[in-house]
Scaffold this motif. Structure first.
Motif, PDB file in Angstrom:
ATOM      1  N   ASN A 214       0.846  -1.192   0.000  1.00 31.60           N
ATOM      2  CA  ASN A 214       0.000   0.000   0.000  1.00 31.60           C
ATOM      3  C   ASN A 214       0.880   1.240   0.000  1.00 31.60           C
ATOM      4  OD1 ASN A 214      -1.994   1.890   0.297  1.00 31.60           O
ATOM      5  ND2 ASN A 214      -2.979   0.934   2.057  1.00 31.60           N
ATOM      6  N   GLU A 215       1.528   1.478  -1.136  1.00 30.97           N
ATOM      7  CA  GLU A 215       2.412   2.641  -1.216  1.00 30.97           C
ATOM      8  C   GLU A 215       2.390   3.276  -2.594  1.00 30.97           C
ATOM      9  OE1 GLU A 215       6.430   1.452  -0.283  1.00 30.97           O
ATOM     10  OE2 GLU A 215       6.734   0.588  -2.259  1.00 30.97           O
ATOM     11  N   ILE A 216       2.845   4.535  -2.617  1.00 33.14           N
ATOM     12  CA  ILE A 216       2.912   5.333  -3.837  1.00 33.14           C
ATOM     13  C   ILE A 216       4.340   5.853  -3.977  1.00 33.14           C
ATOM     14  CG2 ILE A 216       2.123   7.476  -4.926  1.00 33.14           C
ATOM     15  CD1 ILE A 216      -0.302   7.369  -3.105  1.00 33.14           C
ATOM     16  N   ASN A 248      15.329   5.868   1.928  1.00 36.69           N
ATOM     17  CA  ASN A 248      15.332   5.876   3.389  1.00 36.69           C
ATOM     18  C   ASN A 248      13.965   6.306   3.880  1.00 36.69           C
ATOM     19  OD1 ASN A 248      18.204   5.287   4.090  1.00 36.69           O
ATOM     20  ND2 ASN A 248      18.495   7.036   2.732  1.00 36.69           N
ATOM     21  N   PHE A 249      13.430   5.520   4.833  1.00 36.55           N
ATOM     22  CA  PHE A 249      12.081   5.809   5.330  1.00 36.55           C
ATOM     23  C   PHE A 249      12.129   6.506   6.685  1.00 36.55           C
ATOM     24  CE2 PHE A 249      11.133   2.646   2.166  1.00 36.55           C
ATOM     25  CZ  PHE A 249       9.899   3.047   1.672  1.00 36.55           C
ATOM     26  N   THR A 250      11.106   7.314   6.926  1.00 35.13           N
ATOM     27  CA  THR A 250      10.928   7.918   8.240  1.00 35.13           C
ATOM     28  C   THR A 250       9.465   7.723   8.622  1.00 35.13           C
ATOM     29  OG1 THR A 250      11.289   9.934   9.541  1.00 35.13           O
ATOM     30  CG2 THR A 250      10.392  10.240   7.344  1.00 35.13           C
ATOM     31  N   PRO A 251       9.180   7.405   9.912  1.00 31.97           N
ATOM     32  CA  PRO A 251       7.773   7.210  10.282  1.00 31.97           C
ATOM     33  C   PRO A 251       6.976   8.511  10.156  1.00 31.97           C
ATOM     34  CG  PRO A 251       9.213   6.994  12.211  1.00 31.97           C
ATOM     35  CD  PRO A 251      10.102   7.183  11.025  1.00 31.97           C
ATOM     36  N   ARG A 252       5.689   8.407   9.819  1.00 36.21           N
ATOM     37  CA  ARG A 252       4.834   9.603   9.822  1.00 36.21           C
ATOM     38  C   ARG A 252       4.842  10.187  11.218  1.00 36.21           C
ATOM     39  NH1 ARG A 252      -0.975   8.246   7.545  1.00 36.21           N
ATOM     40  NH2 ARG A 252      -1.438  10.400   8.155  1.00 36.21           N
ATOM     41  N   PHE A 392       5.287   7.201  -0.367  1.00 37.39           N
ATOM     42  CA  PHE A 392       4.289   7.421   0.672  1.00 37.39           C
ATOM     43  C   PHE A 392       3.662   6.069   0.982  1.00 37.39           C
ATOM     44  CE2 PHE A 392       4.994  11.161  -1.858  1.00 37.39           C
ATOM     45  CZ  PHE A 392       5.223  12.126  -0.884  1.00 37.39           C
ATOM     46  N   ASP A 393       3.987   5.531   2.156  1.00 35.74           N
ATOM     47  CA  ASP A 393       3.616   4.157   2.488  1.00 35.74           C
ATOM     48  C   ASP A 393       2.508   4.146   3.537  1.00 35.74           C
ATOM     49  OD1 ASP A 393       3.482   1.549   3.470  1.00 35.74           O
ATOM     50  OD2 ASP A 393       5.582   1.161   3.003  1.00 35.74           O
ATOM     51  N   SER A 394       1.292   3.788   3.113  1.00 40.36           N
ATOM     52  CA  SER A 394       0.151   3.778   4.031  1.00 40.36           C
ATOM     53  C   SER A 394       0.184   2.580   4.954  1.00 40.36           C
ATOM     54  CB  SER A 394      -1.169   3.726   3.251  1.00 40.36           C
ATOM     55  OG  SER A 394      -1.383   4.941   2.600  1.00 40.36           O
ATOM     56  N   ALA A 395       0.614   1.418   4.435  1.00 38.81           N
ATOM     57  CA  ALA A 395       0.621   0.202   5.247  1.00 38.81           C
ATOM     58  C   ALA A 395       1.543   0.416   6.429  1.00 38.81           C
ATOM     59  CB  ALA A 395       1.102  -0.971   4.411  1.00 38.81           C
ATOM     60  N   ASN A 396       2.643   1.031   6.156  1.00 35.89           N
ATOM     61  CA  ASN A 396       3.738   1.180   7.089  1.00 35.89           C
ATOM     62  C   ASN A 396       3.684   2.496   7.864  1.00 35.89           C
ATOM     63  OD1 ASN A 396       6.096   0.292   8.079  1.00 35.89           O
ATOM     64  ND2 ASN A 396       7.232   0.303   6.163  1.00 35.89           N
ATOM     65  N   GLY A 397       2.888   3.432   7.389  1.00 33.93           N
ATOM     66  CA  GLY A 397       2.855   4.747   8.016  1.00 33.93           C
ATOM     67  C   GLY A 397       4.194   5.447   7.916  1.00 33.93           C
ATOM     68  N   SER A 398       4.786   5.426   6.729  1.00 28.42           N
ATOM     69  CA  SER A 398       6.100   6.063   6.606  1.00 28.42           C
ATOM     70  C   SER A 398       6.240   6.803   5.277  1.00 28.42           C
ATOM     71  CB  SER A 398       7.212   5.016   6.751  1.00 28.42           C
ATOM     72  OG  SER A 398       7.081   4.033   5.756  1.00 28.42           O
ATOM     73  N   VAL A 399       7.212   7.706   5.270  1.00 23.86           N
ATOM     74  CA  VAL A 399       7.531   8.490   4.070  1.00 23.86           C
ATOM     75  C   VAL A 399       8.995   8.220   3.743  1.00 23.86           C
ATOM     76  CG1 VAL A 399       7.745  10.828   3.114  1.00 23.86           C
ATOM     77  CG2 VAL A 399       5.867  10.292   4.688  1.00 23.86           C
TER      78      VAL A 399
HETATM   79  C1  LIG Z   1       8.496   0.410   6.348  1.00 27.66           C
HETATM   80  O1  LIG Z   1       9.144   1.510   6.984  1.00 27.66           O
HETATM   81  C2  LIG Z   1      10.433   1.241   7.460  1.00 27.66           C
HETATM   82  C3  LIG Z   1      10.959   2.480   8.197  1.00 27.66           C
HETATM   83  O2  LIG Z   1       9.967   3.195   8.815  1.00 27.66           O
HETATM   84  C4  LIG Z   1      11.340   0.835   6.298  1.00 27.66           C
HETATM   85  O3  LIG Z   1      12.610   0.518   6.786  1.00 27.66           O
HETATM   86  C5  LIG Z   1      10.741  -0.341   5.554  1.00 27.66           C
HETATM   87  O4  LIG Z   1      11.513  -0.639   4.421  1.00 27.66           O
HETATM   88  C6  LIG Z   1       9.315  -0.058   5.152  1.00 27.66           C
HETATM   89  N1  LIG Z   1       8.712  -1.261   4.578  1.00 27.66           N
HETATM   90  C7  LIG Z   1       8.172  -1.275   3.361  1.00 27.66           C
HETATM   91  C8  LIG Z   1       7.545  -2.550   2.946  1.00 27.66           C
HETATM   92  O5  LIG Z   1       8.170  -0.316   2.629  1.00 27.66           O
END
Ligand SMILES: *[C@@H]1O[C@H](CO)[C@@H](O)[C@H](O)[C@H]1NC(C)=O
Ligand SMILES: *[C@@H]1O[C@H](CO)[C@@H](O)[C@H](O)[C@H]1NC(C)=O
Ligand SMILES: *[C@@H]1O[C@H](CO)[C@@H](O)[C@H](O)[C@H]1NC(C)=O
Ligand SMILES: *[C@@H]1O[C@H](CO)[C@@H](O)[C@H](O)[C@H]1NC(C)=O
Length: 412
Positions: A214-216, A248-252, A392-399
């Motif tokens: 669930n991401e864009i 690199n992801f960061t939590p919402r 923008f990842d809804s499943a994960n709540g992260s950007v």
């Molecule tokens: C979910 O978010 C974390 C960091 O918040 C990231 O490391 C991870 O790759 C993400 N998972 C997916 C499936 O995008």
């Protein structure tokens, strides 16, 4: 002002056809996004962005059920004028599908049609009996809720909730909106069920198994022409041809009201000077500039020597000051993204399009209008997103962000 023939030529150049759809191996759905610059609006670029911020904050209050001040109520209830810079996607609705040209942005989550081209009912159209209404920084719409088949590139989403406008303002030249913001922003838009959420197209693609995450992913490229430029919107994956290195992801962020949007915690440094300590703000494709809290802008102006330009509303540098301009560094979740001097300026070839002087240098970094500590202290708008791929990842709540072949380009 422009001679009429030049203006006509420029306006014609805005409607160049979108590039063909690219199917990417690790992504089931990829839609091209076309950029349109509205020259009559562009002279108030900064004011447009400021209005949008005010409207987003007011919308957040509506979603949260907070009482609006009189000024905020006026923002929510009064249509504001057109956006200066917009991104358009071609989206099919119904079966057989009618194609609508929809504004696409992360700052809103309702999908609706009927602003320009009227809604065409087919056998897949079902009216729910609910009404739906949303106010934006760039306008507003109200109308009826339908469920219908929505087609994005090669994928169909049956039973998608859409709004069909009976009244809209501020959407001239488009047919409505394809909402790609978080589902939270749909709260308060449906009636009588004001507390329910309306699953977004991304949510439904995911829940029906049509995409596996669930991401864009969003790709933009810097431009120095006024013509349409193509961005790319990818559902359910990312397009690895559009970025370099890792995402690199960061939590919402949990800080309200940024938490309702694609909000993150971030700090900002100019050269070696910290100008904004870690605080909450948002990432928004619909904002043209990069807006920072007033106290950060004061420090940025002091460090760069920039002055406010009365004609454009933007900060202005002399060529000599530009030659000394250092990078801005954005740090989120321990990772730092460098926005080069070139990335901090409006494309000089387009100075006259925003009412500027050909020999000046205008900064795309502007004042959000309030000091930090309000829970909405920056907007990483298009000026940031044309230099970094965003996820923008809804499943994960992260950007997520990644560098691109254009991160350090000297386009401007
Ligand atoms: C979910 O978010 C974390 C960091 O918040 C990231 O490391 C991870 O790759 C993400 N998972 C997916 C499936 O995008
Ligand atoms: C451009 O903006 C002006 C002023 O806000 C508006 O009247 C006009 O309809 C807009 N044009 C398009 C194509 O959006
Ligand atoms: C963001 O900042 C706020 C305020 O300092 C803090 O409470 C929160 O834990 C931080 N992180 C996230 C993911 O919200
Ligand atoms: C902007 O306008 C104000 C008043 O209209 C004037 O005092 C000021 O000097 C102007 N600033 C610039 C940078 O032109």
């Amino acid at each position: 002002m422009f001679p009429t023939t030049l203006l006509t030529a420029l306006l014609l150049a805005l409607f160049v056809a979108a590039k063909p759809i690219v199917q990417v191996r690790d992504s089931p759905v990829t839609l091209p996004l076309s950029r349109r610059v509205n020259i009559t609006s562009a002279q108030n670029l900064y004011q447009h962005d400021l209005n949008r911020v005010k409207a987003m904050k007011a919308r957040a209050k509506v979603v949260l059920g907070d009482e609006l001040t009189l000024e905020e109520a006026a923002i929510v209830n009064e249509p504001v004028d057109n956006q200066a810079v917009t991104y358009i996607a071609s989206v099919g609705v119904g079966s057989p599908a009618t194609t609508y040209q929809l504004l696409s942005g992360t700052g809103s989550s309702n999908t609706w049609v009927g602003a320009g081209r009227a809604y065409v009912r087919t056998s897949t159209s079902q009216q729910t009996g609910n009404s739906v209404a949303v106010s934006y920084g760039s306008g507003s719409f109200s109308g009826n809720e339908f469920t219908d088949t929505v087609t994005l590139a090669s994928l169909s989403i049956p039973g998608q909730s859409i709004g069909v406008a009976t009244r809209s303002s501020g959407f001239e030249g488009t047919d409505g909106i394809l909402g790609i913001g978080p589902v939270d922003l749909t709260r308060g838009t449906l009636s009588p069920a004001v507390n329910s959420l309306i699953p977004t197209v991304t949510d439904n693609l995911f829940s029906s198994g049509r995409i596996t995450s669930n991401e864009i992913g969003i790709s933009f490229e810097p431009t120095n022409t006024i013509e349409v430029e193509n961005g790319e919107l990818t559902w359910g994956g990312t397009d690895s041809s559009k970025f370099t290195g890792a995402i690199n992801f960061t939590p919402r962020t949990s800080t309200s009201p940024s938490s309702l949007f694609w909000g993150i915690n971030q700090s900002v440094r100019y050269g070696s000077t910290n100008i904004l300590g870690t605080t909450a703000g948002i990432v928004d494709t619909g904002t043209t500039l990069l807006l920072l809290a007033s106290n950060a802008i004061t420090l940025y102006q002091r460090a760069t020597g920039a002055v406010l330009d009365n004609n454009t509303g933007l900060l202005r540098l002399t060529p000599a000051q530009f030659a000394n301009l250092q990078s801005l560094f954005f740090t989120t979740n321990g990772v730092t993204y460098e926005l080069t001097a070139n990335a901090q300026i409006w494309p000089r070839a387009l100075n006259s399009a925003i009412g500027g002087n050909a020999n000046s240098v205008y900064l795309i970094v502007g004042d959000i209008g309030t000091p930090s500590g309000e829970g909405f202290d920056f907007v990483n708008g298009y000026a940031f997103l044309e230099r970094f791929y965003s996820v923008f990842d809804s499943a994960n709540g992260s950007v997520g962000f990644a560098t691109t072949p254009f991160t350090t380009a000297t386009t401007n």
